[in-house]
Design an enzyme around this catalytic site. Structure first.
Site, PDB file in Angstrom:
ATOM      1  N   ASN A  70      39.677  37.847  49.901  1.00 23.67           N
ATOM      2  CA  ASN A  70      41.096  38.187  49.949  1.00 23.67           C
ATOM      3  C   ASN A  70      41.412  39.073  51.153  1.00 23.67           C
ATOM      4  O   ASN A  70      42.446  38.899  51.817  1.00 23.67           O
ATOM      5  CB  ASN A  70      41.517  38.897  48.663  1.00 23.67           C
ATOM      6  CG  ASN A  70      41.706  37.937  47.507  1.00 23.67           C
ATOM      7  OD1 ASN A  70      41.990  36.759  47.734  1.00 23.67           O
ATOM      8  ND2 ASN A  70      41.560  38.415  46.291  1.00 23.67           N
ATOM      9  N   GLU A 108      38.506  37.304  39.176  1.00 23.61           N
ATOM     10  CA  GLU A 108      37.587  36.259  39.619  1.00 23.61           C
ATOM     11  C   GLU A 108      36.506  36.034  38.567  1.00 23.61           C
ATOM     12  O   GLU A 108      35.438  35.524  38.860  1.00 23.61           O
ATOM     13  CB  GLU A 108      36.937  36.644  40.957  1.00 23.61           C
ATOM     14  CG  GLU A 108      35.985  37.810  40.918  1.00 23.61           C
ATOM     15  CD  GLU A 108      36.664  39.170  41.022  1.00 23.61           C
ATOM     16  OE1 GLU A 108      35.976  40.163  41.241  1.00 23.61           O
ATOM     17  OE2 GLU A 108      37.916  39.242  40.878  1.00 23.61           O
ATOM     18  N   ASP A 159      43.069  32.277  46.326  1.00 20.18           N
ATOM     19  CA  ASP A 159      43.508  31.328  45.292  1.00 20.18           C
ATOM     20  C   ASP A 159      42.777  30.003  45.423  1.00 20.18           C
ATOM     21  O   ASP A 159      42.406  29.366  44.424  1.00 20.18           O
ATOM     22  CB  ASP A 159      45.014  31.109  45.388  1.00 20.18           C
ATOM     23  CG  ASP A 159      45.803  32.356  45.008  1.00 20.18           C
ATOM     24  OD1 ASP A 159      45.195  33.274  44.404  1.00 20.18           O
ATOM     25  OD2 ASP A 159      47.011  32.404  45.316  1.00 20.18           O
ATOM     26  N   HIS A 212      45.342  36.168  50.385  1.00 23.82           N
ATOM     27  CA  HIS A 212      45.349  35.776  48.967  1.00 23.82           C
ATOM     28  C   HIS A 212      45.415  34.264  48.772  1.00 23.82           C
ATOM     29  O   HIS A 212      44.942  33.743  47.760  1.00 23.82           O
ATOM     30  CB  HIS A 212      46.523  36.453  48.249  1.00 23.82           C
ATOM     31  CG  HIS A 212      46.313  37.918  48.057  1.00 23.82           C
ATOM     32  ND1 HIS A 212      45.472  38.447  47.106  1.00 23.82           N
ATOM     33  CD2 HIS A 212      46.834  38.996  48.732  1.00 23.82           C
ATOM     34  CE1 HIS A 212      45.474  39.762  47.172  1.00 23.82           C
ATOM     35  NE2 HIS A 212      46.303  40.138  48.164  1.00 23.82           N
ATOM     36  N   ASP A 262      31.105  35.570  37.324  1.00 23.74           N
ATOM     37  CA  ASP A 262      31.935  36.323  38.268  1.00 23.74           C
ATOM     38  C   ASP A 262      31.571  35.885  39.687  1.00 23.74           C
ATOM     39  O   ASP A 262      30.389  35.728  40.022  1.00 23.74           O
ATOM     40  CB  ASP A 262      31.697  37.821  38.105  1.00 23.74           C
ATOM     41  CG  ASP A 262      32.678  38.636  38.956  1.00 23.74           C
ATOM     42  OD1 ASP A 262      33.809  38.841  38.481  1.00 23.74           O
ATOM     43  OD2 ASP A 262      32.289  39.026  40.077  1.00 23.74           O
TER      44      ASP A 262
END
Length: 570
Positions: free
Chosen positions: A444, A479, A453, A449, A436
């Site tokens: 974010n 994630e 990404d 975003h 993670d």
């Protein structure tokens, strides 16, 4: 870059489907269709070829039969004369004229040359040479006890030879040449030294010498060709000779000269209606005697190589055919001539004929069908290829996460479950890493975003380039990533996890045009060797639990055991 482990126990049908896709199936089907169409066309070509060969033989056979009948007619006359003379030897006639001729022979036999003639209107004259001339060679002899009978039989032959002459005969001259020094011929000889030279010419010819009992033990008809280099085409001739024997004694030879020009005229007349092909007559040594080609046209003669090939084929059978370059040569041995008759058919004549038209039409049909087949194959192949690409694209999208290009949760769990089952049966180690990204939500929130990404894609690329070739990785949450390590022990999984953690932590990411960001990851590890449990969902759940412990311990850490025994690695 996604990693996929191929399973050895996949069904044979799936392996075959993987190896032979739709494109291979289309190619195979069209190849089979083209193969069968070509075979059918080839079969038609073979039938057409057999019909062509049969047609060539029929044309040749009709001309050969006509020529053979004419030659048989001449040979029957020669045998008839031989039989008549043999009867005259056995039972001579007691005519006073014949007895008088014997007396005249005894009186003239010492002369250098002489002539006996009974009746100019009904018989042919007899010409002879001296005893001295006969004694010069062992081939000639007047020591026969039946010399008088032979003389009278020859005079009787004069009657028969005169009566046997016919305009239908090909022969120019019929003669009897005796070993006793005289001869009779249907062509007159001027009285004088020409008699000696003509007799000498006769007895030195192969058709006379080769009729000895040693050289012709069968005592049948033999054919000879005049092969002198100085002989012109008009003077060329073939000679049929037949020995005369009685009581095992060789008296002489009956012979018949047939001009090659007569054979040529007859051959042209016989082949007049056959507008295709050229007929050629060869002797037993494959020397060309004559042909049916018009005078203004050059004959299609054979070279030495073609002659050798033809000679080899002739030894096998009495008739046949042979392809020589652009010519098709059919041949047949004649029954009443020691030679063969050829029919030469050129490629141009074949194309212009009926078989040529059929062959061209068949070729065009096959070419048209093949062209249509190839065009159809190209169109269908293109359509199948597009469909296959679309299918693979849809399948890839169904199995992969479009952002990270790793397996999605469903595909990962399916493949990992199959791998776990396989390694459980093989009793091999099996480990799972749950990963993670730390503080991803703040990325974010701070950068948007798109930056998030970019971070996910960057992390996925680092994961894919670090794990082994047979390991698989997938995105199982926002994630959160899961890495399956078949064949890896817990210690090996810990080493791999450490490499991933270091690489992610060491790399900076460009999130905006002027801003870079360094991220970290926390990981939890589980292995089947701990509890002997190969259930992937249990292993993934355990790794996720240890991931939670790692985060609780400060993030950017790896937890490979329960919270009470975990070891932190920074």
């Amino acid at each position: 870059m996604p990693h996929e482990t191929l399973l050895d126990n996949q069904g044979w049908f799936k392996k075959l489907a993987r190896r032979f896709g739709p494109g291979h199936v289309v190619n195979t089907c069209f190849l089979i269709v083209m193969l069968f169409s070509t075979l059918l066309t080839w079969r038609e070509v073979m039938i057409l070829k057999d019909a062509y060969v049969a047609s060539q033989r029929n044309h040749l056979g009709s001309v050969a039969n006509v020529l053979d009948r004419q030659l048989q007619f001449n040979m029957d006359r020669l045998i008839f004369l031989r039989n008549g003379m043999h009867e005259a030897l056995v039972a001579p006639l007691a005519f006073s004229a014949l007895q008088s001729a014997v007396t005249q022979f005894e009186q003239r036999r010492v002369r250098h040359f002489w002539q006996l003639e009974l009746d100019k209107r009904r018989t042919l004259p007899l010409y002879g040479v001296s005893d001295q001339f006969v004694a010069r060679t062992t081939l000639l002899s007047r020591e026969s006890r039946d010399l008088a009978n032979e003389l009278t039989a020859t005079l009787e032959l004069g009657y028969l030879a005169r009566l046997a002459r016919s305009s239908a005969m090909l022969a120019l001259e019929t003669m009897y040449v005796s070993r006793s020094g005289f001869y009779l011929s249907t062509l007159p000889t001027a009285y004088g030294s020409d008699i000696v030279s003509r007799y000498y010419q006769y007895v030195t010819q192969p058709w006379f010498i080769e009729q000895s009992q040693r050289r012709n033990s069968q005592r049948g008809v033999r054919w000879f060709t005049s092969a002198q280099p100085y002989v012109t085409d008009e003077q060329k001739k073939v000679t049929a000779s037949l020995p005369l024997d009685h009581d095992n004694y060789w008296y002489g030879v009956l012979a018949m000269d047939i001009p090659v020009a007569s054979l040529q005229r007859f051959l042209r007349d016989a082949a007049e209606k056959d507008i295709e092909g050229e007929y050629q007559l060869y002797d037993n040594h494959l020397r060309l005697l004559t042909d049916s080609a018009p005078e203004q046209q050059t004959a299609n003669t054979l070279n030495d190589r073609e002659r050798a090939l033809l000679a080899r084929e002739i030894e096998k059978d009495t008739l046949g055919g042979l392809r020589l370059g652009t010519h098709y040569v059919s041949w047949e041995r004649l029954d009443h001539f020691d030679g063969i008759l050829l029919r030469v058919h050129t490629l141009r004549e074949g194309i212009q004929g009926n078989f040529g038209s059929i062959s061209i039409a068949l070729t065009l049909l096959w070419g048209l069908f093949t062209a249509m087949l190839l065009i159809s194959w190209g169109v269908i192949r293109h359509m199948v290829k597009n469909m296959f690409v679309l299918q693979n694209s849809l399948q890839w999208q169904a199995w992969h996460d479009p952002l990270t290009r790793l397996y999605n949760r469903g595909a990962l769990f399916e493949k990992a479950s199959r791998l776990a089952k396989r390694y459980r049966e093989a009793r091999q180690p099996f480990s799972v890493i749950q990963l993670d990204l730390d503080y991803f939500k703040s990325v974010n929130d701070r950068f948007g975003h798109q930056a998030g990404d970019r971070v996910l894609s960057h992390a996925a690329g680092l994961i894919g380039s670090t794990i082994r070739a047979h390991d698989i990785a997938g995105r199982v949450g926002g994630e959160e990533f899961c890495i399956v390590l078949p064949g890896a022990t817990k210690a090996q999984a810990l080493q791999i996890a450490e490499r991933i953690r270091q690489r992610i932590n060491d790399k900076e990411i460009l999130v905006t045009k002027s801003t870079t960001l360094r991220i970290s990851a926390s990981m939890g590890i589980s292995s089947a060797e701990e509890y002997g449990d190969y259930d992937f969902e249990q292993l993934q759940s355990l790794a996720d639990k240890r991931l939670y412990y790692a985060k609780q311990s400060g993030r950017n850490r790896i937890c490979a055991s329960d919270a009470t025994q975990e070891r932190e690695k920074k």
